[in-house]
Scaffold this motif. Structure first.
Motif, PDB file in Angstrom:
ATOM      1  N   UNK A  95      31.097  40.370  31.397  1.00 35.86           N
ATOM      2  CA  UNK A  95      31.061  40.218  32.853  1.00 35.86           C
ATOM      3  C   UNK A  95      32.234  39.362  33.322  1.00 35.86           C
ATOM      4  N   UNK A  96      32.640  39.587  34.557  1.00 34.09           N
ATOM      5  CA  UNK A  96      33.699  38.788  35.171  1.00 34.09           C
ATOM      6  C   UNK A  96      33.103  38.037  36.355  1.00 34.09           C
ATOM      7  N   UNK A  97      33.807  37.039  36.796  1.00 35.38           N
ATOM      8  CA  UNK A  97      33.363  36.264  37.957  1.00 35.38           C
ATOM      9  C   UNK A  97      34.222  36.653  39.152  1.00 35.38           C
ATOM     10  N   UNK A  98      33.557  36.926  40.266  1.00 37.04           N
ATOM     11  CA  UNK A  98      34.231  37.236  41.530  1.00 37.04           C
ATOM     12  C   UNK A  98      33.697  36.296  42.599  1.00 37.04           C
ATOM     13  N   UNK A  99      34.443  36.207  43.672  1.00 36.34           N
ATOM     14  CA  UNK A  99      33.993  35.445  44.835  1.00 36.34           C
ATOM     15  C   UNK A  99      33.359  36.403  45.830  1.00 36.34           C
ATOM     16  N   UNK A 100      32.155  36.094  46.280  1.00 39.07           N
ATOM     17  CA  UNK A 100      31.449  36.872  47.296  1.00 39.07           C
ATOM     18  C   UNK A 100      30.711  35.904  48.215  1.00 39.07           C
ATOM     19  N   UNK A 101      30.314  36.408  49.368  1.00 33.50           N
ATOM     20  CA  UNK A 101      29.529  35.598  50.293  1.00 33.50           C
ATOM     21  C   UNK A 101      28.066  35.607  49.880  1.00 33.50           C
ATOM     22  N   UNK A 102      27.413  34.453  50.028  1.00 38.07           N
ATOM     23  CA  UNK A 102      25.981  34.398  49.735  1.00 38.07           C
ATOM     24  C   UNK A 102      25.182  34.650  51.006  1.00 38.07           C
ATOM     25  N   UNK A 103      23.869  34.480  50.938  1.00 38.71           N
ATOM     26  CA  UNK A 103      23.004  34.733  52.096  1.00 38.71           C
ATOM     27  C   UNK A 103      23.283  33.796  53.259  1.00 38.71           C
ATOM     28  N   UNK A 104      23.936  32.657  52.983  1.00 30.96           N
ATOM     29  CA  UNK A 104      24.309  31.717  54.045  1.00 30.96           C
ATOM     30  C   UNK A 104      25.735  31.946  54.535  1.00 30.96           C
ATOM     31  N   UNK A 105      26.345  33.051  54.094  1.00 31.08           N
ATOM     32  CA  UNK A 105      27.724  33.426  54.463  1.00 31.08           C
ATOM     33  C   UNK A 105      28.742  32.426  53.933  1.00 31.08           C
ATOM     34  N   UNK A 106      28.405  31.780  52.810  1.00 33.89           N
ATOM     35  CA  UNK A 106      29.330  30.858  52.166  1.00 33.89           C
ATOM     36  C   UNK A 106      29.850  31.495  50.881  1.00 33.89           C
ATOM     37  N   UNK A 107      31.135  31.285  50.590  1.00 37.37           N
ATOM     38  CA  UNK A 107      31.708  31.854  49.368  1.00 37.37           C
ATOM     39  C   UNK A 107      31.102  31.200  48.147  1.00 37.37           C
ATOM     40  N   UNK A 108      30.917  32.052  47.126  1.00 38.01           N
ATOM     41  CA  UNK A 108      30.361  31.548  45.873  1.00 38.01           C
ATOM     42  C   UNK A 108      30.818  32.447  44.734  1.00 38.01           C
ATOM     43  N   UNK A 109      30.647  31.974  43.488  1.00 38.37           N
ATOM     44  CA  UNK A 109      30.971  32.758  42.303  1.00 38.37           C
ATOM     45  C   UNK A 109      29.776  33.621  41.934  1.00 38.37           C
ATOM     46  N   UNK A 110      30.047  34.906  41.646  1.00 39.40           N
ATOM     47  CA  UNK A 110      29.003  35.814  41.173  1.00 39.40           C
ATOM     48  C   UNK A 110      29.476  36.493  39.900  1.00 39.40           C
ATOM     49  N   UNK A 111      28.521  36.884  39.071  1.00 39.19           N
ATOM     50  CA  UNK A 111      28.828  37.650  37.872  1.00 39.19           C
ATOM     51  C   UNK A 111      28.840  39.134  38.221  1.00 39.19           C
ATOM     52  N   UNK A 112      29.835  39.826  37.717  1.00 45.63           N
ATOM     53  CA  UNK A 112      29.942  41.272  37.874  1.00 45.63           C
ATOM     54  C   UNK A 112      29.850  41.881  36.482  1.00 45.63           C
ATOM     55  N   UNK A 113      28.819  42.708  36.287  1.00 45.29           N
ATOM     56  CA  UNK A 113      28.571  43.353  34.994  1.00 45.29           C
ATOM     57  C   UNK A 113      29.050  44.801  35.052  1.00 45.29           C
ATOM     58  N   UNK A 114      30.083  45.158  34.269  1.00 42.31           N
ATOM     59  CA  UNK A 114      30.543  46.551  34.242  1.00 42.31           C
ATOM     60  C   UNK A 114      29.629  47.398  33.366  1.00 42.31           C
ATOM     61  N   UNK A 115      28.990  48.393  33.957  1.00 43.91           N
ATOM     62  CA  UNK A 115      28.007  49.226  33.273  1.00 43.91           C
ATOM     63  C   UNK A 115      28.430  50.688  33.300  1.00 43.91           C
ATOM     64  N   UNK A 116      28.048  51.384  32.233  1.00 42.23           N
ATOM     65  CA  UNK A 116      28.350  52.823  32.133  1.00 42.23           C
ATOM     66  C   UNK A 116      27.108  53.528  31.597  1.00 42.23           C
ATOM     67  N   UNK A 117      26.834  54.716  32.122  1.00 44.60           N
ATOM     68  CA  UNK A 117      25.709  55.497  31.632  1.00 44.60           C
ATOM     69  C   UNK A 117      25.991  55.920  30.196  1.00 44.60           C
ATOM     70  N   UNK A 118      24.970  55.770  29.339  1.00 45.70           N
ATOM     71  CA  UNK A 118      25.113  56.101  27.916  1.00 45.70           C
ATOM     72  C   UNK A 118      25.164  57.610  27.705  1.00 45.70           C
TER      73      UNK A 118
END
Length: 134
Positions: free
Chosen positions: A111-134
């Motif tokens: 997984x990589x870390x990206x910046x996204x807005x949270x529910x309070x519209x504040x920037x935060x770090x989130x995990x992004x999991x790259x997934x592929x159908x088997x």
């Protein structure tokens, strides 16, 4: 209904997901020790999680709605699923209450870390999991 009887693009209701996978009926990451599965629900309509697709890869945003996400609980379960013997199953949601079964998926890289807005519209770090159908 049994997991092995699910068909790709089959539409399920939330209750059917919980009954089929023997998991909770809440949350976007639902782990079941009874079926050794982790159900991932990628909601694309009106959602604070910003999942996205690029070709055959789904970039699934980790769990945690406020503040920086941490690699624990559901996020750790996704990361360690294969090594712990859990199968990841993906359902996508584009309309309320219509979950589309996409099949078993696998993590194709760390997984990589990206910046996204949270529910309070504040920037935060989130995990992004790259997934592929088997």
């Amino acid at each position: 209904m049994l997991i092995k009887d699910l068909k790709i693009d089959q539409v399920l209701e939330n209750k059917e997901i919980a009954e089929t996978f023997l998991c909770s009926n809440q949350g976007g990451v639902r782990k079941s020790k009874k079926t050794n599965t982790i159900v991932l629900l990628a909601k694309f309509n009106n959602c604070s999680y910003k999942h996205r697709k690029d070709g055959d890869i789904l970039y699934f945003t980790g769990m945690g709605k406020k503040g920086d996400q941490e690699m624990k609980r559901q996020n750790k379960s996704i990361l360690n699923a294969k090594g712990e013997g859990f199968a990841l199953h993906l359902l996508e949601l584009y309309e309320d209450k219509k979950y589309i079964y996409k099949g078993e998926v696998e993590l194709v890289s760390s997984p990589v870390i990206e910046r996204q807005l949270d529910d309070n519209k504040e920037e935060r770090d989130v995990f992004i999991f790259p997934l592929k159908i088997k």
